[in-house]
Design an enzyme around this catalytic site. Structure first.
Site, short mmCIF file in Angstrom:
data_model
loop_
_atom_site.label_atom_id
_atom_site.label_comp_id
_atom_site.label_asym_id
_atom_site.label_seq_id
_atom_site.Cartn_x
_atom_site.Cartn_y
_atom_site.Cartn_z
N GLU A 271 0.83 -1.22 0.00
CA GLU A 271 0.00 0.00 0.00
C GLU A 271 0.86 1.27 0.00
O GLU A 271 0.65 2.17 0.81
CB GLU A 271 -0.96 -0.02 1.20
CG GLU A 271 -1.82 -1.27 1.25
CD GLU A 271 -2.91 -1.22 2.33
OE1 GLU A 271 -2.73 -0.48 3.31
OE2 GLU A 271 -3.93 -1.91 2.16
N GLU B 269 -5.86 -8.60 0.02
CA GLU B 269 -6.31 -8.71 1.41
C GLU B 269 -7.80 -8.47 1.46
O GLU B 269 -8.29 -7.50 0.88
CB GLU B 269 -5.64 -7.64 2.30
CG GLU B 269 -4.14 -7.77 2.47
CD GLU B 269 -3.58 -6.68 3.41
OE1 GLU B 269 -4.34 -6.03 4.14
OE2 GLU B 269 -2.35 -6.49 3.37
#
Ligand SMILES: *[C@@H]1O[C@H](CO)[C@@H](O)[C@H](O)[C@H]1NC(C)=O
Ligand SMILES: *[C@@H]1O[C@H](CO)[C@@H](O)[C@H](O)[C@H]1NC(C)=O
Ligand SMILES: *[C@@H]1O[C@H](CO)[C@@H](O)[C@H](O)[C@H]1NC(C)=O
Ligand SMILES: *[C@@H]1O[C@H](CO)[C@@H](O)[C@H](O)[C@H]1NC(C)=O
Length: 479
Positions: free
Chosen positions: A121, A266
């Site tokens: 991220e 995720e």
């Protein structure tokens, strides 16, 4: 004739075998190890095999951990932490990284490495652009090094993105586009992935939408189909997962890569540390997800085929940073000790059976560290804070499983967590004479006072200092 019947029967048997063997091919799981006593990799391998999960995503490439996956048939996604990106933006380093951390595992009967996740991220707004200039060079260098090592056809590098790299403004998913401050760079990355036949990795969290926005319609986080639908031209959305995925599909179309493979790196639901974080809600979320993806083989309106997803996460991690929220340490489908928290059917059939937990876990002796009383309650607070800062008190937060304990039990909980996370070291149960070790189970029906497990990979030193917030909050609330 008899031959044909036999052949047909055999064909059917093989078909049934293939279908049942592949029932959960789209399900993988993340395994993070930010815990005081992480499970041993051999136990994790066994848990994945017992539950027929054939894919695992790691957050680093620790050599000792990765080698346990050799010859297991489990597909591995290696991770590269953000703090390594600037180093890997130099090709020589990327070449060394691939040699030491990938090639070494590739041999007959070795590890089935399929992806490398470069960074994690990196464009998160809270990083203030710290990784903006290094992540794309690192991605290109890692892939080039894989190519030059002769591994590029089989192993694909990508970047796990937070879903905040795209949005749809005030429109529906069809209005999706990459975030304006990183759009140019995202278009370059997407086209690199396309040329290289690598997937786009994205993390999608309906729980966080609910956590961050009290007005978020709760039904939209799940898959029951009974949320107030959101209309987007001719399409109706009844869950956030589909809406989010299609916002990405629209963004990819605009970037010139309409058919780029998408993998959800995720997805999951926590079970503690928040009012919405409990096993009932988590079960509801996973049941809906598996029914849709695995049993019904359904994708989203713009991507009708089911996407591959990596669940977050395999086990709880009691040293994760709680900066994003106290729930951060409770994402596990399994507890810290590899035991299941709730019934879960990965095949999406909704069978009410527990997933298979870790075997041969070795616990420390059945003894707990508890508050022994104090003449002056003011002396207790600094000790409580000390224990919470250096262990994990996140279950004591409002809405958490241990939030209803009385004052003394709260102190006991903190002391016990510190004692257990320090491997039941005798000296970790002192607290200026206010603590004692007992052999009676200190747990209540709602709140587990855990017993530590023996682990080959203890990491307590990484966690110190990350829990200050919890400590202060708990002492403010209770004293
Ligand atoms: C290989 O990975 C390990 C663990 O992530 C890291 O410490 C090491 O520096 C890596 N090797 C190279 C050459 O970068
Ligand atoms: C980003 O900026 C904010 C505000 O200036 C600061 O508090 C935070 O520590 C910074 N984060 C990083 C990762 O640099
Ligand atoms: C789980 O959370 C939901 C939402 O906050 C709540 O309604 C429910 O009572 C909780 N269930 C349990 C068993 O705590
Ligand atoms: C302590 O009690 C809790 C709650 O009844 C139970 O779940 C746990 O297994 C017990 N621990 C031990 C070590 O017996």
């Amino acid at each position: 004739m008899a031959h044909m019947a036999l052949a047909r029967a055999l064909g059917w048997a093989i078909f049934v075998l293939l279908v049942t063997a592949n029932f959960a091919e789209c399900i993988g799981v993340n395994w993070g190890t930010q815990a005081a006593q992480p499970l041993d990799p051999s136990m994790v391998v066994q848990m994945l095999q017992d539950n027929k999960i054939h894919k695992v995503k790691l957050f680093d490439s620790d050599h000792w951990t990765v080698k346990f996956f050799a010859g297991t048939g489990i597909e591995v996604m290696l991770g590269i932490p953000n703090d390594q990106l600037s180093k890997l933006s130099h090709y020589r380093n990327a070449k060394d990284w691939v040699k030491q951390n990938v090639s070494t595992h590739i041999y007959d009967g070795g590890v089935d490495i399929k992806h490398v996740a470069v960074g994690n991220e990196p464009f998160l707004k809270s990083y203030n652009g710290s990784f903006t200039h290094t992540v794309f060079p690192a991605l290109k260098n890692v892939q080039r090094a894989l190519d030059e090592a002769g591994l590029g056809d089989k192993i694909k590098a990508s970047i796990p993105q937070n879903a905040d790299v795209y949005d749809s403004g005030s429109g529906g998913p069809s209005e999706g586009n990459f975030r304006s401050d990183v759009r140019g760079l995202m278009i370059e990355i997407v086209n690199f992935l396309k040329e290289n036949k690598s997937p786009f990795l994205v993390n999608i969290y309906p729980f966080l939408s609910l956590y961050e926005n009290p007005d978020f319609p709760i039904g939209f986080a799940f898959f029951d189909g009974n949320a107030q639908p959101i209309r987007d031209h001719n399409v109706q959305y009844t869950n956030m997962f589909d809406a989010n995925l299609d916002t990405l599909v629209s963004s990819l179309r605009k970037a010139g890569a309409p058919n780029l493979e998408i993998i959800v790196g995720e997805i999951g639901w926590p079970t503690d540390g928040d009012v919405y974080g409990n096993a009932t809600m988590a079960k509801k979320f996973y049941d809906g997800l598996f029914k849709k993806l695995v049993a019904s083989k359904k994708g989203s309106p713009l991507r009708p085929e089911p996407v591959e997803v990596y669940l977050f996460s395999l086990t709880d991690e009691n040293l994760k940073s709680i900066a994003p929220g106290y729930f951060e340490r409770h994402w596990g489908i399994f507890r810290y000790d590899g035991q299941p928290k709730f019934a879960l059917d990965f095949s999406g059939q909704g069978n009410n059976k527990m997933p298979i937990g870790a075997k041969n876990v070795r616990y420390y002796p059945s003894q707990w560290c508890v508050f022994a009383g104090a003449k002056d309650m003011n002396m207790v607070i600094p000790n409580l804070d000390y224990a919470c800062q250096r262990s994990d008190c996140s279950a004591m937060i409002a809405g958490g499983s241990c939030s209803k304990l009385d004052k003394n039990k709260h102190v006991s909980y903190a002391f016990n967590m510190y004692f257990q996370m320090n491997n039941q070291d005798f000296e970790a149960c002192n607290f200026q004479g206010m603590a004692k070790i007992i052999e009676g189970n200190a747990s209540t029906s709602e709140c587990l006072f855990p017993i530590a497990i023996e682990s080959a990979g203890g990491r307590l030193e990484n966690g110190i200092g990350v829990s200050i917030l919890v400590a202060i909050l708990i002492s403010l609330v209770f004293f």
